[in-house]
Design a protein around this motif. Structure first.
Motif, PDB file in Angstrom:
ATOM      1  N   PRO A 125       0.830  -1.220   0.000  1.00  0.00           N
ATOM      2  CA  PRO A 125       0.000   0.000   0.000  1.00  0.00           C
ATOM      3  C   PRO A 125       0.858   1.261   0.000  1.00  0.00           C
ATOM      4  CG  PRO A 125      -0.892  -1.599   1.539  1.00  0.00           C
ATOM      5  CD  PRO A 125       0.439  -2.129   1.103  1.00  0.00           C
ATOM      6  N   LEU A 126       1.943   1.247   0.796  1.00  0.00           N
ATOM      7  CA  LEU A 126       2.837   2.399   0.843  1.00  0.00           C
ATOM      8  C   LEU A 126       3.552   2.578  -0.492  1.00  0.00           C
ATOM      9  CD1 LEU A 126       3.678   4.554   2.856  1.00  0.00           C
ATOM     10  CD2 LEU A 126       5.540   3.060   3.606  1.00  0.00           C
ATOM     11  N   THR A 127       3.868   1.477  -1.142  1.00  0.00           N
ATOM     12  CA  THR A 127       4.514   1.543  -2.460  1.00  0.00           C
ATOM     13  C   THR A 127       3.608   2.241  -3.466  1.00  0.00           C
ATOM     14  OG1 THR A 127       5.697  -0.529  -2.030  1.00  0.00           O
ATOM     15  CG2 THR A 127       5.536   0.183  -4.320  1.00  0.00           C
ATOM     16  N   TRP A 128       2.335   1.842  -3.501  1.00  0.00           N
ATOM     17  CA  TRP A 128       1.413   2.456  -4.456  1.00  0.00           C
ATOM     18  C   TRP A 128       1.130   3.911  -4.108  1.00  0.00           C
ATOM     19  CZ3 TRP A 128       0.938   0.638  -9.017  1.00  0.00           C
ATOM     20  CH2 TRP A 128       1.032  -0.738  -9.252  1.00  0.00           C
ATOM     21  N   ASP A 129       1.061   4.227  -2.823  1.00  0.00           N
ATOM     22  CA  ASP A 129       0.884   5.633  -2.425  1.00  0.00           C
ATOM     23  C   ASP A 129       2.039   6.473  -2.942  1.00  0.00           C
ATOM     24  OD1 ASP A 129      -1.463   5.062  -1.130  1.00  0.00           O
ATOM     25  OD2 ASP A 129      -0.586   5.004   0.889  1.00  0.00           O
ATOM     26  N   PHE A 130       3.238   5.910  -2.852  1.00  0.00           N
ATOM     27  CA  PHE A 130       4.431   6.624  -3.312  1.00  0.00           C
ATOM     28  C   PHE A 130       4.387   6.818  -4.831  1.00  0.00           C
ATOM     29  CE2 PHE A 130       9.064   6.490  -4.480  1.00  0.00           C
ATOM     30  CZ  PHE A 130       9.382   7.722  -3.938  1.00  0.00           C
ATOM     31  N   LEU A 131       3.985   5.778  -5.558  1.00  0.00           N
ATOM     32  CA  LEU A 131       3.904   5.878  -7.010  1.00  0.00           C
ATOM     33  C   LEU A 131       2.839   6.886  -7.433  1.00  0.00           C
ATOM     34  CD1 LEU A 131       4.214   2.120  -8.070  1.00  0.00           C
ATOM     35  CD2 LEU A 131       5.955   3.904  -8.241  1.00  0.00           C
ATOM     36  N   VAL A 132       1.704   6.861  -6.761  1.00  0.00           N
ATOM     37  CA  VAL A 132       0.626   7.815  -7.083  1.00  0.00           C
ATOM     38  C   VAL A 132       1.088   9.244  -6.814  1.00  0.00           C
ATOM     39  CG1 VAL A 132      -1.660   8.627  -6.368  1.00  0.00           C
ATOM     40  CG2 VAL A 132      -1.259   6.185  -6.733  1.00  0.00           C
ATOM     41  N   GLU A 133       1.804   9.431  -5.716  1.00  0.00           N
ATOM     42  CA  GLU A 133       2.319  10.769  -5.398  1.00  0.00           C
ATOM     43  C   GLU A 133       3.292  11.245  -6.473  1.00  0.00           C
ATOM     44  OE1 GLU A 133       4.707  13.099  -1.802  1.00  0.00           O
ATOM     45  OE2 GLU A 133       4.807  10.911  -1.979  1.00  0.00           O
ATOM     46  N   MET A 134       4.179  10.348  -6.926  1.00  0.00           N
ATOM     47  CA  MET A 134       5.115  10.716  -7.988  1.00  0.00           C
ATOM     48  C   MET A 134       4.363  11.092  -9.256  1.00  0.00           C
ATOM     49  SD  MET A 134       8.495   8.307  -7.829  1.00  0.00           S
ATOM     50  CE  MET A 134       7.698   6.729  -7.802  1.00  0.00           C
ATOM     51  N   ARG A 135       3.316  10.350  -9.563  1.00  0.00           N
ATOM     52  CA  ARG A 135       2.536  10.642 -10.770  1.00  0.00           C
ATOM     53  C   ARG A 135       1.806  11.974 -10.652  1.00  0.00           C
ATOM     54  NH1 ARG A 135      -2.708   7.149 -11.380  1.00  0.00           N
ATOM     55  NH2 ARG A 135      -3.198   8.555  -9.659  1.00  0.00           N
ATOM     56  N   ASP A 136       1.156  12.207  -9.527  1.00  0.00           N
ATOM     57  CA  ASP A 136       0.325  13.397  -9.377  1.00  0.00           C
ATOM     58  C   ASP A 136       1.138  14.674  -9.225  1.00  0.00           C
ATOM     59  OD1 ASP A 136      -1.775  11.667  -9.554  1.00  0.00           O
ATOM     60  OD2 ASP A 136      -2.261  11.687  -7.410  1.00  0.00           O
ATOM     61  N   THR A 137       2.277  14.588  -8.541  1.00  0.00           N
ATOM     62  CA  THR A 137       3.099  15.787  -8.341  1.00  0.00           C
ATOM     63  C   THR A 137       4.029  16.052  -9.516  1.00  0.00           C
ATOM     64  OG1 THR A 137       4.814  14.517  -7.172  1.00  0.00           O
ATOM     65  CG2 THR A 137       3.049  15.498  -5.844  1.00  0.00           C
ATOM     66  N   ARG A 138       4.259  15.029 -10.330  1.00  0.00           N
ATOM     67  CA  ARG A 138       5.138  15.132 -11.505  1.00  0.00           C
ATOM     68  C   ARG A 138       6.553  15.571 -11.130  1.00  0.00           C
ATOM     69  NH1 ARG A 138       1.322  17.735 -16.317  1.00  0.00           N
ATOM     70  NH2 ARG A 138      -0.347  16.167 -16.152  1.00  0.00           N
ATOM     71  N   LYS A 139       6.979  15.196  -9.914  1.00  0.00           N
ATOM     72  CA  LYS A 139       8.338  15.524  -9.493  1.00  0.00           C
ATOM     73  C   LYS A 139       9.346  14.523 -10.051  1.00  0.00           C
ATOM     74  CE  LYS A 139       7.191  17.907  -5.172  1.00  0.00           C
ATOM     75  NZ  LYS A 139       7.346  17.918  -3.690  1.00  0.00           N
TER      76      LYS A 139
END
Length: 533
Positions: A125-139
Motif C-alpha cells: 500500500p505504501l509503495t502504491w501511495d508513493f507511485l501515485v504521489e510521484m505521478r500526481d506531483t510530476r516531481k
C-alpha cells in the motif's frame, strides 16, 4: 553414455538468456550517481544508525536528522538507503525528509531504491501511495523500470496475481506496456516458479503484443525449471508453428528443459541437428550438458564437455564453473576445485564469492583453519568481497576449534573491509560462544554489541543466552541485559527484553519484526549453516 560434441567457431552468446536479468537490474540502485566527493563511511554509518534507532512512527526522526542537512548529497542518500534496505519505514521517512531540503533533488536511483525497499518489505500500500504521489506531483517521471521493480517484489512475495495486476495498471501511470515489459513480467514470474500464472497471462495477451522468440524462450525455460517438460515441448512446437524467427536462445531453452527432464539423449540429438538448422552451438549450449552431468554426479562427462569447449575457445560463465566446483568439494576433490579456480582466472572468468565459499565450506567442515584463512587472503588479493556466508562459516569454525584469537582478528577485519555484520553473524558469535566453557561473558559482549547497533536479536538467541546465564548461577546478568534492551530506541528490542527477563513472551516476536522489515532474507541463514553443530 558417450557423447561427442561437435566443433563451434561462432561468437559466444552464452549470456543471452541472462540479458533479461541484466536489464531488470539496470534500474536498480547498485550503480550510484556519483558526486565529486564520495560520502564518508562514518557519515553513512551514523545516519544508518539513526534510521535504525528511530524506526518507530512516534519517533521525531526529522529533528535528529536536521544537523545533517548541509551534508546531504544524492550519493549519500543512495548509500544510506542501500544500507537500510531492511528498515522500510525509516528509509521512507528519510527519503521524504531529504526531499524537502532546500535545493535538494533525489536521483533516479534513489527513487528506484526506495520502491525496491518498500516492495521487498511487502509494504505494497505504501509503495502504491508513493507511485501515485510521484505521478500526481510530476516531481519524477515514472518509467517502465519502476514497474519491473514492483513485478519483482510481488513475485518474490508469492503474489503473482498482484504482479499481473501491476502490469495492467501501467496505463494508469501514462505508460503503454510493450512486449519488453511483458517479457520482464513473465521472466520474473517464472524465476519464482509462478510459471502457470505467467503462461495463462501470456496466452491471454499474446495476440496484443506479438511476442518474440525470447518471450517463448522464457516460458519454455520456466516450464523446464519446474520439471514440466511436456508443457515446454508444447510451447516450443507452438513457436515453430507460428513461423516466427527462431534464434539459438530458443533452442538452448528447450535443450535445457530436456536435460532437466532427464532426456539428455534426446537433448543431444537436437543439439547435433543445430548446425543443419543454421545454428552453431555457443558456450551456453555446451554448459547445459555440463550442468546435467554434474547433477547426476557424472564428473567425467562434465569435464569432457569442458575440455571440448576449451578446444573451440568457448568459455563457460562463472555460474557453470561454480556448479562444478561445488560438486568437486562435495566429492572431497578440493584440490581439483583449486585447479578449476586457477583455470577460471587464466581464462578471464573472475571467481565470485560463491566460487570461494564452496571451497571455504569444505575447509570449515574439516576444521582446516590455516587453509580457510589462506583462502580468505586470496579473496582479498583478487578483490573479491567477503559476504555474510564467508564470515559466518569461518567464525563458526574458529569458535568450534577454540581459536578465539583468530575470531577476534576476523571480527576486527570486517570494519576494514567495509562489512557490517548482520543479525545472523551476531547469532553465530553468541550461539557459538555459549557452547564453549568460560566464554559466556564474551557471548554477552557480542549480544550487547548487537543491541547497541539497533539489531533485534532472534528469540532463540535471547532464550539461549538467558538459559545459559541462569544455569551458571548468574541470573543477575539477565537483568542487566534486559535493562539495556529496554533502553534501546528500537521498539523490537524493547519487546524482546521480556524474553530476557523470563516474563510473558511476546507472541511470534520474530514474525512481527519480519513484517516490519527488520529482518532481511538472510534471517534463517545462521540456522542452516552457521550454528547447527
Amino acid at each position: 553414455m558417450a557423447i561427442t560434441f561437435v566443433s563451434s567457431r561462432a561468437k559466444t552468446t552464452k549470456d543471452i538468456l541472462q540479458s533479461l536479468l541484466k536489464k531488470a537490474h539496470s534500474f536498480r540502485p547498485f550503480s550510484s550517481f556519483c558526486d565529486k566527493d564520495p560520502p564518508s563511511p562514518d557519515l553513512v554509518n551514523e545516519l544508518s544508525r539513526i534510521l535504525s534507532d528511530y524506526r518507530s512512527p512516534h519517533h521525531d526522526i526529522q529533528s535528529v536528522l536536521h544537523p545533517f542537512s548541509s551534508k546531504m548529497s544524492t550519493n549519500l542518500v543512495e548509500q544510506v538507503l542501500k544500507r537500510c534496505k531492511n528498515l522500510s519505514f525509516s528509509a521512507h521517512r528519510f527519503f521524504l525528509w531529504a526531499r524537502e531540503l532546500p535545493g535538494f533533488q533525489h536521483s533516479k536511483d534513489s527513487h528506484h531504491i526506495l520502491v525496491d525497499i518498500l516492495g521487498s518489505s511487502k509494504q505494497f500500500p505504501l509503495t502504491w501511495d508513493f507511485l501515485v504521489e510521484m505521478r500526481d506531483t510530476r516531481k519524477f517521471e515514472i518509467s517502465s523500470e519502476i514497474f519491473w521493480i514492483v513485478f519483482r517484489a510481488y513475485s518474490r512475495a508469492n503474489l503473482p496475481a498482484e504482479a499481473i495486476r501491476a502490469f495492467n495498471k501501467m496505463l494508469d501511470f501514462g505508460i503503454t506496456p510493450t512486449v519488453n515489459d511483458l517479457d520482464q513480467l513473465i521472466y520474473l514470474l517464472c524465476k519464482k516458479k509462478h510459471v502457470r500464472h505467467a503462461q495463462e497471462f501470456f496466452d491471454k495477451v499474446k495476440d496484443d503484443f506479438t511476442p518474440t522468440a525470447k518471450s517463448y524462450s522464457i516460458l519454455i525455460r520456466g516450464w523446464g525449471e519446474i520439471g514440466e517438460l511436456g508443457n515446454a515441448s508444447k510451447l516450443f512446437d507452438e513457436l515453430l508453428g507460428r513461423g516466427s524467427e527462431i534464434d539459438l536462445l530458443a533452442y538452448n531453452s528447450i535443450l535445457e528443459s530436456l536435460c532437466k527432464g532427464g532426456k539428455v539423449d534426446e537433448a543431444y540429438k537436437l543439439f547435433s541437428e543445430l548446425r543443419s538448422k543454421g545454428f552453431v552451438p555457443d558456450a551456453f549450449s555446451y554448459s547445459i550438458f555440463i550442468h546435467a552431468f554434474v547433477e547426476v554426479n557424472d564428473m567425467h562427462s562434465a569435464f569432457r564437455v569442458l575440455d571440448r569447449m576449451k578446444r573451440y575457445n568457448l568459455v563457460p560463465n562463472v555460474y557453470t564453473y561454480n556448479c562444478i566446483i561445488k560438486k568437486l568439494c562435495k566429492n572431497n576433490n578440493v584440490e581439483e576445485a583449486y585447479l578449476l579456480l586457477d583455470e577460471m582466472v587464466e581464462r578471464g572468468v573472475m571467481p565470485d564469492v560463491w566460487s570461494y565459499n564452496a571451497i571455504l565450506a569444505f575447509h570449515c567442515d574439516h576444521n582446516e583453519v590455516n587453509r580457510a584463512l589462506k583462502l580468505i587472503s586470496r579473496m582479498d588479493d583478487y578483490g573479491c568481497q567477503l559476504d555474510r556466508h564467508t564470515y559466518n562459516m569461518v567464525l563458526k569454525m574458529l569458535i568450534r576449534v577454540g581459536r578465539l584469537d583468530r575470531v577476534q582478528k576476523v571480527w576486527e577485519s570486517m570494519d576494514q573491509r567495509g562489512f557490517y555484520p548482520p543479525v545472523s553473524t551476531y547469532a553465530v558469535m553468541v550461539h557459538g560462544l555459549c557452547k564453549k566453557k568460560h566464554n559466556l561473558q564474551e557471548a554477552c559482549k557480542y549480544f550487547e554489541m548487537m543491541v547497541d547497533e539497533g539489531l533485534p536479536p532472534y528469540t532463540e538467541t535471547c532464550n539461549l543466552l538467558r538459559n545459559k546465564l541462569i544455569g551458571l548461577g548468574i541470573a543477575e546478568q539477565t537483568e542487566i541485559l534486559a535493562d539495556k534492551m529496554e533502553k534501546s530506541t528500537s521498539c523490537s528490542i524493547q519487546e524482546l527484553s521480556s524474553i530476557m527477563r523470563g516474563t510473558k513472551v511476546p507472541r511470534k516476536v520474530d514474525d512481527k519484526m519480519r513484517c516490519r522489515g527488520e529482518y532481511s532474507d538472510e534471517s534463517d541463514d545462521w540456522r542452516r549453516t552457521d550454528v547447527s553443530n
